[in-house]
Design a protein around this motif. Structure first.
Motif, PDB file in Angstrom:
ATOM      1  N   MET A  71      22.171 -17.287  12.420  1.00 43.85           N
ATOM      2  CA  MET A  71      22.074 -15.976  11.773  1.00 43.85           C
ATOM      3  C   MET A  71      22.658 -16.011  10.364  1.00 43.85           C
ATOM      4  SD  MET A  71      23.171 -13.340  14.734  1.00 43.85           S
ATOM      5  CE  MET A  71      22.101 -12.841  16.041  1.00 43.85           C
ATOM      6  N   SER A  72      23.789 -16.684  10.220  1.00 38.59           N
ATOM      7  CA  SER A  72      24.415 -16.783   8.897  1.00 38.59           C
ATOM      8  C   SER A  72      23.493 -17.517   7.917  1.00 38.59           C
ATOM      9  CB  SER A  72      25.750 -17.505   8.989  1.00 38.59           C
ATOM     10  OG  SER A  72      26.643 -16.767   9.770  1.00 38.59           O
ATOM     11  N   GLU A  73      22.850 -18.555   8.406  1.00 32.71           N
ATOM     12  CA  GLU A  73      21.893 -19.297   7.571  1.00 32.71           C
ATOM     13  C   GLU A  73      20.726 -18.396   7.162  1.00 32.71           C
ATOM     14  OE1 GLU A  73      20.351 -22.699   5.650  1.00 32.71           O
ATOM     15  OE2 GLU A  73      22.282 -22.507   6.668  1.00 32.71           O
ATOM     16  N   ILE A 103      16.730  -5.647   6.219  1.00 31.25           N
ATOM     17  CA  ILE A 103      16.840  -6.926   6.936  1.00 31.25           C
ATOM     18  C   ILE A 103      18.261  -7.472   6.826  1.00 31.25           C
ATOM     19  CG2 ILE A 103      16.047  -9.317   6.967  1.00 31.25           C
ATOM     20  CD1 ILE A 103      13.290  -8.268   6.141  1.00 31.25           C
ATOM     21  N   VAL A 104      18.852  -7.391   5.622  1.00 31.91           N
ATOM     22  CA  VAL A 104      20.217  -7.888   5.427  1.00 31.91           C
ATOM     23  C   VAL A 104      21.191  -7.098   6.300  1.00 31.91           C
ATOM     24  CG1 VAL A 104      22.107  -8.026   3.754  1.00 31.91           C
ATOM     25  CG2 VAL A 104      19.833  -8.837   3.124  1.00 31.91           C
ATOM     26  N   SER A 105      21.071  -5.789   6.321  1.00 29.00           N
ATOM     27  CA  SER A 105      22.001  -4.975   7.121  1.00 29.00           C
ATOM     28  C   SER A 105      21.801  -5.241   8.624  1.00 29.00           C
ATOM     29  CB  SER A 105      21.850  -3.491   6.805  1.00 29.00           C
ATOM     30  OG  SER A 105      20.580  -3.029   7.200  1.00 29.00           O
ATOM     31  N   THR A 106      20.572  -5.469   9.043  1.00 28.66           N
ATOM     32  CA  THR A 106      20.297  -5.779  10.456  1.00 28.66           C
ATOM     33  C   THR A 106      20.959  -7.106  10.848  1.00 28.66           C
ATOM     34  OG1 THR A 106      18.189  -4.601  10.372  1.00 28.66           O
ATOM     35  CG2 THR A 106      18.491  -6.154  12.173  1.00 28.66           C
ATOM     36  N   ILE A 107      20.773  -8.113  10.002  1.00 28.55           N
ATOM     37  CA  ILE A 107      21.363  -9.426  10.295  1.00 28.55           C
ATOM     38  C   ILE A 107      22.884  -9.340  10.277  1.00 28.55           C
ATOM     39  CG2 ILE A 107      21.596 -11.808   9.493  1.00 28.55           C
ATOM     40  CD1 ILE A 107      18.736 -11.635   8.433  1.00 28.55           C
ATOM     41  N   GLU A 108      23.457  -8.611   9.329  1.00 25.34           N
ATOM     42  CA  GLU A 108      24.917  -8.459   9.279  1.00 25.34           C
ATOM     43  C   GLU A 108      25.435  -7.763  10.531  1.00 25.34           C
ATOM     44  OE1 GLU A 108      25.401  -6.472   5.516  1.00 25.34           O
ATOM     45  OE2 GLU A 108      25.697  -8.375   4.439  1.00 25.34           O
ATOM     46  N   GLY A 109      24.709  -6.750  10.999  1.00 22.72           N
ATOM     47  CA  GLY A 109      25.089  -6.053  12.236  1.00 22.72           C
ATOM     48  C   GLY A 109      25.026  -6.988  13.440  1.00 22.72           C
ATOM     49  N   ASP A 110      23.976  -7.811  13.474  1.00 16.92           N
ATOM     50  CA  ASP A 110      23.851  -8.781  14.568  1.00 16.92           C
ATOM     51  C   ASP A 110      24.992  -9.792  14.536  1.00 16.92           C
ATOM     52  OD1 ASP A 110      21.549  -7.493  15.363  1.00 16.92           O
ATOM     53  OD2 ASP A 110      20.181  -8.994  14.509  1.00 16.92           O
ATOM     54  N   ILE A 111      25.385 -10.231  13.353  1.00 18.25           N
ATOM     55  CA  ILE A 111      26.482 -11.191  13.228  1.00 18.25           C
ATOM     56  C   ILE A 111      27.793 -10.564  13.700  1.00 18.25           C
ATOM     57  CG2 ILE A 111      27.912 -12.450  11.563  1.00 18.25           C
ATOM     58  CD1 ILE A 111      25.346 -13.100  10.024  1.00 18.25           C
ATOM     59  N   LYS A 116      31.995 -10.191  17.871  1.00 18.66           N
ATOM     60  CA  LYS A 116      32.710  -9.436  18.910  1.00 18.66           C
ATOM     61  C   LYS A 116      32.600 -10.158  20.248  1.00 18.66           C
ATOM     62  CE  LYS A 116      34.436  -5.650  20.895  1.00 18.66           C
ATOM     63  NZ  LYS A 116      35.570  -6.035  21.680  1.00 18.66           N
ATOM     64  N   LYS A 117      31.402 -10.635  20.587  1.00 14.48           N
ATOM     65  CA  LYS A 117      31.207 -11.362  21.842  1.00 14.48           C
ATOM     66  C   LYS A 117      32.047 -12.646  21.862  1.00 14.48           C
ATOM     67  CE  LYS A 117      26.518 -10.071  23.241  1.00 14.48           C
ATOM     68  NZ  LYS A 117      25.152 -10.597  23.456  1.00 14.48           N
TER      69      LYS A 117
END
Length: 155
Positions: A71-73, A103-111, A116-117
């Motif tokens: 995801m970071s990549e 897209i950037v905000s979605t990926i940041e949220g996923d990261i 957290k996990k």
């Protein structure tokens, strides 16, 4: 009418009493051995369970860290795109046009969600490792307390 009678000498009576006591001691030893086997089996189950939990958590952490890296990549690649490029997001078998900021905000949220996990799993892993150490200590103490010790001094 009386049945047959047996006459025993004092030596014979002592032998019978000795044999009865020996049988009683053997019976007690067998019960003690059965109890020891049960305790050992329970300890081995606990040890196996704790090791299994630890391995599951390690695998989950490895998977999540790999996912975070991917995801970071992707985030890095999307941020490096120019503003004039078109961004597409896959939804099932379709592709939807999205803005770069979404897209950037979605990926940041996923990261953040993956972080957290990972944090939760690392906390859980610490607890499992402590439990594993406790069970290993109990197992080692059990083995040590049931070792047969050589009573004859070596010359």
């Amino acid at each position: 009418m009386m049945g047959p009678t047996i006459q025993l000498s004092v030596d014979d009576i002592e032998k019978v009493i000795y044999m009865c006591k020996a049988k009683k001691k053997m019976s007690q030893k067998k019960e003690s051995a059965k109890q020891m086997q049960r305790e050992l089996a329970l300890l081995q189950q606990d040890l196996g369970r704790a090791k299994g939990q630890n391995e599951e958590i390690k695998l989950s952490l490895t998977r999540l860290k790999r996912e975070k890296s991917r995801m970071s990549e992707n985030l890095h690649n999307v941020k490096n795109l120019g503003d004039h490029n078109t961004c597409w997001v896959s939804v099932g078998k379709m592709f939807l046009k999205e803005s770069k900021s979404v897209i950037v905000s979605t990926i940041e949220g996923d990261i953040e969600h993956v972080n957290k996990k990972i944090s939760d799993l690392e906390t859980r892993q610490q607890s499992v490792i402590e439990n594993l150490k406790t069970v290993e200590k109990r197992f080692e103490d059990f083995v040590e307390s049931h070792k047969v010790k050589d009573e004859k001094p070596k010359a």
